[in-house]
Write a protein that holds these residues in place. Structure first.
Motif, PDB file in Angstrom:
ATOM      1  N   ILE A  93      77.167 -46.401  50.427  1.00  0.00           N
ATOM      2  CA  ILE A  93      77.249 -45.206  51.488  1.00  0.00           C
ATOM      3  C   ILE A  93      77.356 -46.061  53.329  1.00  0.00           C
ATOM      4  CG2 ILE A  93      75.176 -44.271  49.341  1.00  0.00           C
ATOM      5  CD1 ILE A  93      73.389 -46.242  51.385  1.00  0.00           C
ATOM      6  N   THR A  94      77.165 -45.069  54.098  1.00  0.00           N
ATOM      7  CA  THR A  94      76.939 -45.488  55.428  1.00  0.00           C
ATOM      8  C   THR A  94      75.671 -45.741  55.988  1.00  0.00           C
ATOM      9  OG1 THR A  94      79.275 -44.417  55.515  1.00  0.00           O
ATOM     10  CG2 THR A  94      78.313 -45.028  57.780  1.00  0.00           C
ATOM     11  N   VAL A  95      75.259 -46.842  56.408  1.00  0.00           N
ATOM     12  CA  VAL A  95      74.344 -47.682  56.717  1.00  0.00           C
ATOM     13  C   VAL A  95      74.364 -47.477  58.350  1.00  0.00           C
ATOM     14  CG1 VAL A  95      72.210 -48.685  56.989  1.00  0.00           C
ATOM     15  CG2 VAL A  95      73.922 -48.882  54.805  1.00  0.00           C
ATOM     16  N   HIS A  96      73.377 -46.176  58.637  1.00  0.00           N
ATOM     17  CA  HIS A  96      73.502 -46.360  60.382  1.00  0.00           C
ATOM     18  C   HIS A  96      72.879 -47.565  61.156  1.00  0.00           C
ATOM     19  CE1 HIS A  96      73.289 -44.982  64.522  1.00  0.00           C
ATOM     20  NE2 HIS A  96      71.568 -44.833  64.714  1.00  0.00           N
ATOM     21  N   ARG A  97      74.264 -48.383  61.838  1.00  0.00           N
ATOM     22  CA  ARG A  97      73.789 -50.111  62.272  1.00  0.00           C
ATOM     23  C   ARG A  97      73.269 -49.565  64.269  1.00  0.00           C
ATOM     24  NH1 ARG A  97      76.779 -50.517  57.989  1.00  0.00           N
ATOM     25  NH2 ARG A  97      75.471 -52.204  56.046  1.00  0.00           N
ATOM     26  N   PRO A  98      72.654 -49.335  64.775  1.00  0.00           N
ATOM     27  CA  PRO A  98      73.102 -48.180  66.253  1.00  0.00           C
ATOM     28  C   PRO A  98      73.048 -50.518  66.816  1.00  0.00           C
ATOM     29  CG  PRO A  98      70.616 -49.104  65.394  1.00  0.00           C
ATOM     30  CD  PRO A  98      71.396 -48.857  63.891  1.00  0.00           C
ATOM     31  N   GLY A  99      73.011 -50.882  66.202  1.00  0.00           N
ATOM     32  CA  GLY A  99      72.919 -52.218  66.433  1.00  0.00           C
ATOM     33  C   GLY A  99      74.696 -52.188  67.700  1.00  0.00           C
ATOM     34  N   VAL A 126      71.846 -56.708  58.467  1.00  0.00           N
ATOM     35  CA  VAL A 126      72.057 -57.968  57.467  1.00  0.00           C
ATOM     36  C   VAL A 126      71.390 -57.879  55.843  1.00  0.00           C
ATOM     37  CG1 VAL A 126      71.590 -60.097  56.586  1.00  0.00           C
ATOM     38  CG2 VAL A 126      72.552 -59.402  59.290  1.00  0.00           C
ATOM     39  N   LEU A 127      70.070 -57.142  56.152  1.00  0.00           N
ATOM     40  CA  LEU A 127      69.467 -57.012  54.768  1.00  0.00           C
ATOM     41  C   LEU A 127      70.267 -56.287  54.005  1.00  0.00           C
ATOM     42  CD1 LEU A 127      66.169 -58.395  55.554  1.00  0.00           C
ATOM     43  CD2 LEU A 127      67.649 -59.745  55.123  1.00  0.00           C
ATOM     44  N   THR A 128      69.455 -55.178  54.689  1.00  0.00           N
ATOM     45  CA  THR A 128      70.698 -53.793  54.235  1.00  0.00           C
ATOM     46  C   THR A 128      72.121 -53.983  53.536  1.00  0.00           C
ATOM     47  OG1 THR A 128      69.655 -52.273  55.691  1.00  0.00           O
ATOM     48  CG2 THR A 128      71.130 -50.627  54.640  1.00  0.00           C
ATOM     49  N   ALA A 129      72.836 -54.595  53.889  1.00  0.00           N
ATOM     50  CA  ALA A 129      74.087 -54.469  53.993  1.00  0.00           C
ATOM     51  C   ALA A 129      74.287 -55.730  52.152  1.00  0.00           C
ATOM     52  CB  ALA A 129      75.451 -55.252  54.461  1.00  0.00           C
ATOM     53  N   GLY A 130      73.025 -56.384  52.605  1.00  0.00           N
ATOM     54  CA  GLY A 130      72.599 -57.680  51.095  1.00  0.00           C
ATOM     55  C   GLY A 130      72.244 -56.963  50.356  1.00  0.00           C
ATOM     56  N   ILE A 131      70.613 -56.463  50.117  1.00  0.00           N
ATOM     57  CA  ILE A 131      70.193 -55.508  48.895  1.00  0.00           C
ATOM     58  C   ILE A 131      70.707 -54.585  48.369  1.00  0.00           C
ATOM     59  CG2 ILE A 131      68.262 -53.521  49.179  1.00  0.00           C
ATOM     60  CD1 ILE A 131      66.982 -55.715  50.718  1.00  0.00           C
TER      61      ILE A 131
END
Length: 566
Positions: free
Chosen positions: A240-246, A217-222
């Protein structure tokens, strides 16, 4: 904020946590104000080490307080002194607190090489923010950040001059504040505008109003914040595509909600309750805080309301109305001694409640780590234990009391609950279900068993299993027990497509699966096995004979099946 009590939210590292505990006491003394220290779940899961400080005796000891007590009427919250306190909080305590926070540097600054942006955060958010910055390429694995950070280890009160100094001359600042309302963000806005600082302040516009601020969540907001104010930091220009293992794991790993431990003695209580409701119909069940609250989840799905620790019976008091069905309330032994004896049992007696109260007595305050309570069976030199709950219940006036000393006896548990729900006797009905917490029992018994086995002594342990040839594949045993050691595996019979029940190696031999199968008249497929370490010569000879007979029978059966196949 309204009570003027200072709030600490330390950065989640053990040295920081320990330091803020010490500084919290100092801050309280310096400002004559209670100080609250907020511990977040993620902070409680931090591992590491820290250097301890020397213990310091208090300047005014408990013995002195007893032998030469001091009294300051100005500190007693009683009118008219309490009205003077309100002025003192603002005119004296607050300035002293602000001075202490500033001089001791309780809030932290982490500088970066991108001075145009800044992030202000609650101290507990630091690890998540750093992880998000790492995902965006704006921090390294050692915590060195490119965007300057202002970490609020003290979230109340804020230091106006520190906030203004951090935000002045920046292009934009992001406020990371978990939860809502956004008190800190509003406060920072007020501080900046009153100081004539027009730096844009982002917060809930790029971060969600509610929910946990995970690193994803913080990655998307920042990312949204940086892209809006300094997009050149994020290359390439496309998002950018952030790897979200969850998210990736959510598609392949089934959800695992919290549940009872393997062998938990509370599980059969709710199995019995399920069986009773099949006979008598659905009842209102007032749940309580504790391990037994897991009953609201599958496979039991029991519990209509939850109020608070030891307040199950209190909440059920609202259902003292004429009806063909009685309300059921549940509380643990920890909740009973903490709150339930007076607010629940005593209140039910006083108001002549007709409900059923189930007290789950597993000998400990298990939900908080297994601490002893007055009814614990342990002997302690420092505490007085072994005070039966039944005596306390009868002492406040309950006439109908039943005690089940072995909760794993599902049939007995079912019968007692049925009697409580159908008896004509007036007044509250109390059922005390007693069996020791399996987790604490295993912690105590396993080291002893390992030592005995290592010493070469005979040790017998029990395990339960399922005969795959007898199992019908109905799986009602799982729906009634939900034990983690009870699972499925493919059937060896080619004519049966459905998997059969199977007990894995985590079984602790409590017998619940077999008991619930018997009480519900399910099937005779469960069996009990004894694992004997360092068996006697006669036991080994008997085992060899049994294996030989069973092997001969199995070979004969296999031969018959082979002939039938042709």
């Amino acid at each position: 904020m309204k009570s003027q009590m200072w709030l600490l939210d330390p950065r989640p590292s053990l040295p920081s946590l320990v330091h803020m505990v010490e500084q919290g006491f100092e801050l309280s003394e310096a400002s004559s104000t209670p100080v609250m220290l907020e511990m977040r779940i993620r902070a409680c899961h931090v591992h590491g080490s820290f250097v301890t400080a020397e213990n310091r005796p208090p300047p005014f000891t408990l013995r002195q307080a007893l032998e030469a007590p001091r009294r300051e009427t100005g500190r007693i919250v009683l009118p008219p002194a309490s009205f003077a306190h309100e002025h003192e909080k603002i005119e004296s305590r607050w300035p002293r607190a602000v001075q202490f926070i500033r001089e001791c540097g309780l809030n932290e600054r982490f500088d970066g090489d991108v001075p145009g942006l800044g992030i202000i955060m609650q101290g507990g958010m630091y690890n998540g923010v750093i992880r998000a910055l790492q995902s965006l390429g704006l921090a390294d694995h050692f915590g060195n950040t490119r965007i300057p950070l202002y970490v609020l280890n003290v979230t109340y009160p804020l230091l106006d001059d520190e906030v203004v100094e951090f935000c002045r001359h920046r292009k934009a600042v992001l406020m990371v504040e978990e939860g809502q309302p956004d008190y800190i963000e509003q406060n920072v806005h007020a501080i900046l505008r009153k100081a004539g600082v027009h730096t844009p302040l982002a917060g809930k516009d790029v971060l969600p109003m509610a929910g946990e601020y995970t690193p994803q969540v913080l990655t998307a907001g920042i990312e949204a914040f940086v892209r809006a104010h300094l997009p050149a930091l994020l290359a390439p220009t496309q998002p950018i595509t952030v790897h979200r293992p969850g998210r990736a794991l959510a598609g392949v790993v089934p959800p695992r909600p919290p549940g009872f431990c393997t062998g938990c003695p509370e599980r059969p209580i709710f199995s019995a309750m399920t069986l009773v409701q099949r006979e008598l119909g659905e009842h209102h069940i007032a749940a309580d805080i504790g391990c037994h609250l897991f009953s609201i989840l599958p496979p039991f799905n029991l519990g209509s309301t939850t109020m608070g620790y030891g307040l199950g019976a209190s909440s059920a008091s609202a259902f003292s109305v004429p009806s063909g069905r009685r309300a059921i309330s549940v509380m643990g032994d920890g909740g009973f001694w903490h709150n339930g004896l007076a607010s629940g049992i005593g209140n039910a007696v006083y108001n002549k409640s007709d409900g059923v109260i189930v007290i789950v007595d597993n000998h400990y305050a298990s939900a908080t780590g297994g601490q002893d309570v007055p009814s614990s069976r342990a002997r302690s030199e420092a505490r007085s234990t072994n005070h039966p709950i039944e005596d306390a219940v009868r002492g406040v006036g309950v006439q109908w009391v039943r005690r089940v000393d072995h909760t794993y006896d599902v049939g007995r548990m079912r019968d007692v609950l049925r009697e409580a729900l159908t008896t004509r006797e007036p007044g509250p009905k109390v059922v005390i279900a007693q069996s020791e917490c399996m987790l604490n029992r295993q912690r105590r018994e396993r080291p002893l068993a390992r030592a005995a086995i290592g010493a070469g002594r005979r040790v017998v342990s029990e395990r339960f299993g399922v005969d795959a040839d007898v199992c019908t594949g109905d799986h009602a045993c799982m729906r009634l027990s939900g034990c983690p050691s009870l699972t499925l595996r493919p059937s060896d019979d080619p004519l049966r497509e459905d998997p059969v029940a199977y007990v894995d190696s985590s079984c602790v031999g409590c017998g619940h699966c077999g008991e619930v199968a018997d009480a519900a008249v399910l099937c005779p497929s469960f069996y009990r096995a004894e694992l004997v370490h360092h068996a006697h010569a006669w036991e080994r000879a008997r085992d060899r004979f049994r294996r030989a007979v069973i092997g001969w029978l199995q070979r004969r059966r296999s031969a018959r099946l082979a002939r039938c196949a042709f």
